[in-house]
Scaffold this motif. Sequence first.
Motif, short mmCIF file in Angstrom:
data_model
loop_
_atom_site.label_atom_id
_atom_site.label_comp_id
_atom_site.label_asym_id
_atom_site.label_seq_id
_atom_site.Cartn_x
_atom_site.Cartn_y
_atom_site.Cartn_z
N ARG A 86 2.20 -62.56 25.13
CA ARG A 86 0.95 -63.25 24.82
C ARG A 86 0.97 -64.69 25.32
NH1 ARG A 86 0.61 -58.63 23.75
NH2 ARG A 86 -0.28 -57.63 21.90
N LYS A 87 -0.22 -65.23 25.53
CA LYS A 87 -0.34 -66.61 25.95
C LYS A 87 -0.09 -67.54 24.77
CE LYS A 87 -3.71 -65.59 29.60
NZ LYS A 87 -5.08 -65.86 30.11
N ALA A 88 0.22 -68.80 25.08
CA ALA A 88 0.56 -69.77 24.04
C ALA A 88 -0.57 -69.94 23.03
CB ALA A 88 0.91 -71.12 24.68
N LYS A 89 -1.81 -69.96 23.52
CA LYS A 89 -2.96 -70.12 22.63
C LYS A 89 -3.10 -68.93 21.69
CE LYS A 89 -7.91 -71.19 22.69
NZ LYS A 89 -9.12 -71.42 23.55
N THR A 90 -2.85 -67.73 22.20
CA THR A 90 -2.94 -66.53 21.38
C THR A 90 -1.85 -66.53 20.31
OG1 THR A 90 -3.82 -65.28 23.25
CG2 THR A 90 -2.95 -64.01 21.41
N LEU A 91 -0.63 -66.90 20.71
CA LEU A 91 0.47 -66.96 19.75
C LEU A 91 0.19 -67.98 18.66
CD1 LEU A 91 3.56 -66.75 22.14
CD2 LEU A 91 2.87 -65.05 20.43
N LYS A 92 -0.48 -69.07 19.02
CA LYS A 92 -0.82 -70.09 18.03
C LYS A 92 -1.75 -69.52 16.96
CE LYS A 92 -2.70 -74.76 17.60
NZ LYS A 92 -3.31 -75.93 18.32
N SER A 93 -2.72 -68.71 17.38
CA SER A 93 -3.63 -68.09 16.42
C SER A 93 -2.90 -67.05 15.56
CB SER A 93 -4.81 -67.43 17.15
OG SER A 93 -4.38 -66.34 17.93
N TYR A 94 -1.92 -66.35 16.16
CA TYR A 94 -1.12 -65.39 15.41
C TYR A 94 -0.33 -66.10 14.30
CZ TYR A 94 -1.88 -61.64 18.86
OH TYR A 94 -2.43 -60.68 19.66
N ARG A 95 0.29 -67.23 14.66
CA ARG A 95 1.08 -67.96 13.68
C ARG A 95 0.20 -68.58 12.59
NH1 ARG A 95 3.89 -69.66 18.65
NH2 ARG A 95 5.86 -68.48 18.76
N SER A 96 -1.01 -68.97 12.96
CA SER A 96 -1.95 -69.49 11.97
C SER A 96 -2.31 -68.41 10.96
CB SER A 96 -3.22 -69.99 12.68
OG SER A 96 -4.19 -70.40 11.73
N MET A 97 -2.53 -67.18 11.46
CA MET A 97 -2.82 -66.08 10.57
C MET A 97 -1.62 -65.77 9.67
SD MET A 97 -2.27 -62.65 10.03
CE MET A 97 -2.96 -61.97 8.54
N ARG A 98 -0.41 -65.86 10.26
CA ARG A 98 0.81 -65.62 9.48
C ARG A 98 0.92 -66.61 8.32
NH1 ARG A 98 5.33 -67.73 7.51
NH2 ARG A 98 7.28 -66.54 7.75
N ASN A 99 0.59 -67.88 8.58
CA ASN A 99 0.64 -68.91 7.54
C ASN A 99 -0.39 -68.63 6.45
OD1 ASN A 99 2.67 -70.21 8.94
ND2 ASN A 99 1.28 -71.61 9.99
N ASN A 100 -1.57 -68.17 6.85
CA ASN A 100 -2.60 -67.82 5.87
C ASN A 100 -2.13 -66.69 4.96
OD1 ASN A 100 -4.44 -69.73 6.80
ND2 ASN A 100 -5.39 -68.32 8.24
N LEU A 101 -1.51 -65.68 5.57
CA LEU A 101 -1.02 -64.54 4.79
C LEU A 101 0.08 -64.97 3.83
CD1 LEU A 101 -1.06 -61.49 4.27
CD2 LEU A 101 0.59 -61.23 6.13
N GLU A 102 0.97 -65.85 4.30
CA GLU A 102 2.05 -66.32 3.43
C GLU A 102 1.49 -67.10 2.24
OE1 GLU A 102 6.43 -68.24 4.13
OE2 GLU A 102 4.75 -69.23 5.14
N LYS A 103 0.48 -67.94 2.47
CA LYS A 103 -0.14 -68.69 1.38
C LYS A 103 -0.80 -67.75 0.37
CE LYS A 103 -1.10 -72.81 4.18
NZ LYS A 103 -2.16 -73.63 4.83
N TYR A 104 -1.45 -66.71 0.88
CA TYR A 104 -2.10 -65.75 -0.01
C TYR A 104 -1.07 -65.04 -0.89
CZ TYR A 104 -4.23 -61.37 -1.51
OH TYR A 104 -4.66 -60.29 -2.27
N LEU A 105 0.05 -64.64 -0.30
CA LEU A 105 1.07 -63.89 -1.04
C LEU A 105 1.75 -64.74 -2.11
CD1 LEU A 105 2.71 -61.81 1.83
CD2 LEU A 105 1.12 -61.02 0.08
N ARG A 106 1.66 -66.04 -2.00
CA ARG A 106 2.21 -66.90 -3.06
C ARG A 106 1.49 -66.71 -4.37
NH1 ARG A 106 2.42 -72.41 0.59
NH2 ARG A 106 4.12 -71.76 2.00
N SER A 107 0.23 -66.30 -4.29
CA SER A 107 -0.55 -66.03 -5.50
C SER A 107 -0.47 -64.57 -5.92
CB SER A 107 -2.02 -66.42 -5.27
OG SER A 107 -2.60 -65.59 -4.26
N ARG A 108 0.25 -63.76 -5.14
CA ARG A 108 0.41 -62.33 -5.43
C ARG A 108 1.90 -61.99 -5.37
NH1 ARG A 108 -3.28 -59.56 -7.56
NH2 ARG A 108 -3.08 -57.73 -6.20
N LEU A 109 2.65 -62.47 -6.35
CA LEU A 109 4.10 -62.36 -6.33
C LEU A 109 4.60 -60.92 -6.35
CD1 LEU A 109 5.03 -65.30 -8.73
CD2 LEU A 109 4.98 -65.29 -6.23
#
Length: 237
Positions: A86-109
């Motif tokens: 993947r291109k750098a810009k695409t990977l950046k969006s992937y990692r952004s989504m990963r961070n969103n998912l991690e934040k969500y899971l903090r409220s769903r232990l």
Amino acid sequence: QKVGRGTLRKHAGSKVWYFHHKNEHGRWKSTSTGHRDKAGAVEWATAFSMDLTRREYGIVEPDKRVSNDGIMNAFDEWLKYVESQRKAKTLKSYRSMRNNLEKYLRSRLSIRRLDQLDRQEILAFRQWLHEGKDRKNQRRCKKTCDNNLTVLRAFFGWCVSMKKVRGNPIREERQGVQLFFKEAKARIETYTVSEYHAIIAEAAGELRTLCQILGLTGMRISELAMLEWSDVDLEGA
């Protein structure tokens, strides 16, 4: 390259590998492997050929045991896998989504394993995304939520192929609540001909020339500012 029941070929434009093969009815088909790397395409085509042969001869598939890994560990493994594809810009969006998912899971232990992210949990994640704020402190639009779910769907597709989980919870269904908002992209409003002429009439001197160039070429102001003589095709003008 010959692999299993067919031949792998790379599409010249998209650089994606396709598998040309005969299906169980003896008809030639060309199926995208979804890979840009040769190793991944070979792995996919090999497994695909085995499944095709089982279906053709009516052989019962072996027990589909899955590893059911931890969600974030599997996601990081997937990011590492697609990093070279993947291109750098695409990977950046992937990692952004990963961070969103991690934040969500903090409220769903209690949600830690892949099979726990079922359809209802995905809907809850979508709602959390929609109600949350982005970096500009604005509520996330539906299009942004859909983009996050698209990345998550690709991740789960990889998990299924790697036998980490049995099914992809992010799929289209004809009935019931749909996971994707599918909000139409807002139409870009442009100046009408009369508005354009009114702007030109009010402008004077160099400003008028700049407005004419922008209107006739469709360039942005930043693009015009970086324009050089070497960019202009004088012979074709």
